[in-house]
Design a protein around this motif. Structure first.
Motif, PDB file in Angstrom:
ATOM      1  N   UNK A  72      -3.627   2.950  -3.056  1.00  0.00           N
ATOM      2  CA  UNK A  72      -3.332   1.916  -1.910  1.00  0.00           C
ATOM      3  C   UNK A  72      -4.583   1.431  -1.341  1.00  0.00           C
ATOM      4  N   UNK A  73      -5.721   1.964  -1.415  1.00  0.00           N
ATOM      5  CA  UNK A  73      -6.889   1.235  -1.266  1.00  0.00           C
ATOM      6  C   UNK A  73      -7.244   0.252  -2.095  1.00  0.00           C
ATOM      7  N   UNK A  74      -6.866   0.273  -3.188  1.00  0.00           N
ATOM      8  CA  UNK A  74      -7.026  -1.008  -4.237  1.00  0.00           C
ATOM      9  C   UNK A  74      -6.170  -2.117  -3.584  1.00  0.00           C
ATOM     10  N   UNK A  75      -4.939  -1.806  -3.305  1.00  0.00           N
ATOM     11  CA  UNK A  75      -4.048  -2.855  -2.960  1.00  0.00           C
ATOM     12  C   UNK A  75      -4.671  -3.659  -1.436  1.00  0.00           C
ATOM     13  N   UNK A  76      -5.380  -2.839  -0.699  1.00  0.00           N
ATOM     14  CA  UNK A  76      -5.830  -3.307   0.716  1.00  0.00           C
ATOM     15  C   UNK A  76      -7.156  -4.133   0.170  1.00  0.00           C
ATOM     16  N   UNK A  77      -7.985  -3.713  -0.646  1.00  0.00           N
ATOM     17  CA  UNK A  77      -9.180  -4.423  -0.982  1.00  0.00           C
ATOM     18  C   UNK A  77      -8.561  -5.778  -1.911  1.00  0.00           C
ATOM     19  N   UNK A  78      -7.579  -5.892  -2.459  1.00  0.00           N
ATOM     20  CA  UNK A  78      -7.093  -7.263  -3.244  1.00  0.00           C
ATOM     21  C   UNK A  78      -6.752  -7.999  -2.316  1.00  0.00           C
ATOM     22  N   UNK A  79      -6.004  -7.654  -1.473  1.00  0.00           N
ATOM     23  CA  UNK A  79      -5.380  -8.537  -0.212  1.00  0.00           C
ATOM     24  C   UNK A  79      -6.238  -9.003   0.773  1.00  0.00           C
ATOM     25  N   UNK A  80      -7.496  -8.349   0.779  1.00  0.00           N
ATOM     26  CA  UNK A  80      -8.477  -8.826   1.913  1.00  0.00           C
ATOM     27  C   UNK A  80      -8.337  -8.079   3.202  1.00  0.00           C
ATOM     28  N   UNK A  81      -7.785  -6.825   3.364  1.00  0.00           N
ATOM     29  CA  UNK A  81      -7.447  -6.115   4.650  1.00  0.00           C
ATOM     30  C   UNK A  81      -8.527  -4.949   4.679  1.00  0.00           C
ATOM     31  N   UNK A 116      -1.274  -2.896  12.636  1.00  0.00           N
ATOM     32  CA  UNK A 116       0.084  -2.455  13.117  1.00  0.00           C
ATOM     33  C   UNK A 116       0.898  -3.038  12.017  1.00  0.00           C
ATOM     34  N   UNK A 117       1.107  -4.247  11.600  1.00  0.00           N
ATOM     35  CA  UNK A 117       1.905  -4.460  10.398  1.00  0.00           C
ATOM     36  C   UNK A 117       1.527  -3.700   9.011  1.00  0.00           C
ATOM     37  N   UNK A 118       0.463  -3.381   8.633  1.00  0.00           N
ATOM     38  CA  UNK A 118       0.291  -2.586   7.712  1.00  0.00           C
ATOM     39  C   UNK A 118       0.971  -1.358   7.784  1.00  0.00           C
ATOM     40  N   UNK A 119       0.626  -0.650   9.117  1.00  0.00           N
ATOM     41  CA  UNK A 119       1.261   0.749   9.147  1.00  0.00           C
ATOM     42  C   UNK A 119       2.833   0.638   9.047  1.00  0.00           C
ATOM     43  N   UNK A 120       3.596  -0.335   9.765  1.00  0.00           N
ATOM     44  CA  UNK A 120       5.023  -0.414   9.816  1.00  0.00           C
ATOM     45  C   UNK A 120       5.338  -0.622   8.186  1.00  0.00           C
ATOM     46  N   UNK A 121       4.717  -1.527   7.445  1.00  0.00           N
ATOM     47  CA  UNK A 121       5.052  -2.105   6.049  1.00  0.00           C
ATOM     48  C   UNK A 121       4.871  -0.648   5.304  1.00  0.00           C
ATOM     49  N   UNK A 122       3.891   0.248   5.592  1.00  0.00           N
ATOM     50  CA  UNK A 122       3.572   1.363   4.554  1.00  0.00           C
ATOM     51  C   UNK A 122       4.820   2.459   4.912  1.00  0.00           C
ATOM     52  N   UNK A 123       4.941   2.755   6.105  1.00  0.00           N
ATOM     53  CA  UNK A 123       6.097   3.558   6.658  1.00  0.00           C
ATOM     54  C   UNK A 123       7.343   3.199   5.691  1.00  0.00           C
ATOM     55  N   UNK A 124       8.050   1.973   5.911  1.00  0.00           N
ATOM     56  CA  UNK A 124       8.987   1.549   5.472  1.00  0.00           C
ATOM     57  C   UNK A 124       8.922   1.667   3.914  1.00  0.00           C
ATOM     58  N   UNK A 125       7.899   1.113   3.057  1.00  0.00           N
ATOM     59  CA  UNK A 125       7.828   1.123   1.665  1.00  0.00           C
ATOM     60  C   UNK A 125       7.621   2.806   1.023  1.00  0.00           C
ATOM     61  N   UNK A 147       0.757  -1.269   0.144  1.00  0.00           N
ATOM     62  CA  UNK A 147       0.037  -0.067  -0.012  1.00  0.00           C
ATOM     63  C   UNK A 147       0.767   1.333   0.033  1.00  0.00           C
ATOM     64  N   UNK A 148       2.031   1.233   0.772  1.00  0.00           N
ATOM     65  CA  UNK A 148       2.673   2.441   0.687  1.00  0.00           C
ATOM     66  C   UNK A 148       3.411   2.679  -0.371  1.00  0.00           C
ATOM     67  N   UNK A 149       4.034   1.659  -1.161  1.00  0.00           N
ATOM     68  CA  UNK A 149       4.518   1.615  -2.456  1.00  0.00           C
ATOM     69  C   UNK A 149       3.696   2.397  -3.389  1.00  0.00           C
ATOM     70  N   UNK A 150       2.410   1.733  -3.318  1.00  0.00           N
ATOM     71  CA  UNK A 150       1.207   2.432  -4.517  1.00  0.00           C
ATOM     72  C   UNK A 150       1.107   3.724  -4.127  1.00  0.00           C
ATOM     73  N   UNK A 151       1.099   4.151  -2.887  1.00  0.00           N
ATOM     74  CA  UNK A 151       0.608   5.424  -2.674  1.00  0.00           C
ATOM     75  C   UNK A 151       1.659   6.493  -3.370  1.00  0.00           C
ATOM     76  N   UNK A 152       2.991   5.957  -3.486  1.00  0.00           N
ATOM     77  CA  UNK A 152       4.059   6.890  -4.061  1.00  0.00           C
ATOM     78  C   UNK A 152       3.711   6.969  -5.694  1.00  0.00           C
TER      79      UNK A 152
END
Length: 289
Positions: free
Chosen positions: A12-21, A60-69, A1-6
């Motif tokens: 990023x919402x599309x990514x979240x929808x696709x992976x089911x979260x 929490x994992x999504x937020x951590x992953x987004x910041x790093x991405x 999601x983080x990479x998509x938003x860049x």
């Protein structure tokens, strides 16, 4: 999601929808907003209850992953998009096109109004993604706050790219530069606007999903479809569309390859979900026939 938003044009919402979260994230964001409102009025116990109801093992994992991405993608993806814009858009268009099936299936049985809302959403997204980009200037922080409030809404709305909205108002390059340069003032103003935008928008979206689930997902399907205009590989700098050139075949191969990767991921996800459902114990009173 983080990479998509860049990447402009990718949601990023599309990514979240696709992976089911997606729905867990929206529910969690809504509960955080409610908890903050309760805390501001001194109602600490209900605020803690709301926070405890959020699905933190997902958030929490999504937020951590987004910041790093975001930190990594700001360095890597943006130059790639600038140096190879046609190929990059071809890949992203394949990803989004093949992902449209996700919200479309979640609608279930499509009614006439669902189709109408989807067409309306597609038309709006098509028009918005055709707006010419704004000029890249050194923006005042008073402009950054409202721009961030609007852009963060795109984060939770599949089919709408926050980076694309920033690009439209001329804040894309300054925001990437602020991330890379760790500009605390700019990033603080952006964070303030993002918090305000989420607080105002996420509760409305949460209510829409709860009360009009199929209709909301139909709108998201249309937004995703309409946003494909932004990802048409052959474009002028003012976003006017061009006919495919002599290199169309490799670009088509990139788009199809990206789409097949999405399809494969969805098939794997569906298999995992079926196995998980089969492993659940039978409900009391259930008998096999």
């Amino acid at each position: 999601m983080g990479a998509a938003e860049v990447v402009p044009g990718v949601s990023g919402g599309t990514v979240a929808l696709v992976v089911g979260v997606y729905e867990r994230l929206i529910d969690g964001a809504g509960r955080v907003v409610t908890a903050l409102r309760l805390a501001l009025t001194g109602r600490w116990a209900p605020a803690r209850t709301e926070l405890n109801r959020a699905h933190w093992p997902t958030i929490v994992p999504v937020l951590i992953g987004m910041v790093v991405a975001v930190l990594v993608a700001a360095r890597l993806l943006e130059p790639l998009v600038e140096d190879h814009p046609v190929g990059a858009r071809a890949v992203f268009s394949g990803l989004v096109l093949f992902s449209i099936v996700v919200p479309a299936r979640m609608v279930g049985r499509w009614a006439g109004r669902d189709v109408a809302v989807a067409v309306l959403g597609a038309g709006v997204a098509f028009l918005l993604t055709g707006l010419p980009p704004g000029g890249d200037v050194d923006p005042p922080l008073t402009l950054v706050v409202p721009a961030a409030a609007v852009a963060i809404c795109a984060l939770v709305l599949p089919g709408v790219s926050g980076s694309f909205l920033l690009l439209t108002v001329g804040l894309y390059q300054p925001t990437l530069a602020a991330v890379n340069d760790r500009d605390v003032g700019y990033l603080g103003a952006f964070a303030l606007g993002a918090a305000l935008g989420l607080g105002l928008f996420v509760k409305a979206l949460q209510a829409a999903l709860r009360r009009h689930h199929a209709l909301t997902l139909a709108l998201m399907t249309g937004l995703m479809a309409g946003s494909l205009r932004a990802l048409w590989p052959w474009q002028e700098e003012d976003r006017s569309l061009l006919a495919p050139d002599d290199g169309a075949l490799p670009m088509l191969a990139l788009a199809v390859g990206a789409g097949m990767a999405v399809t494969a991921a969805l098939l794997v996800q569906a298999r995992v979900e079926r196995r998980a459902a089969a492993a659940l114990p039978a409900a009391p009173g259930h008998t096999d026939r």
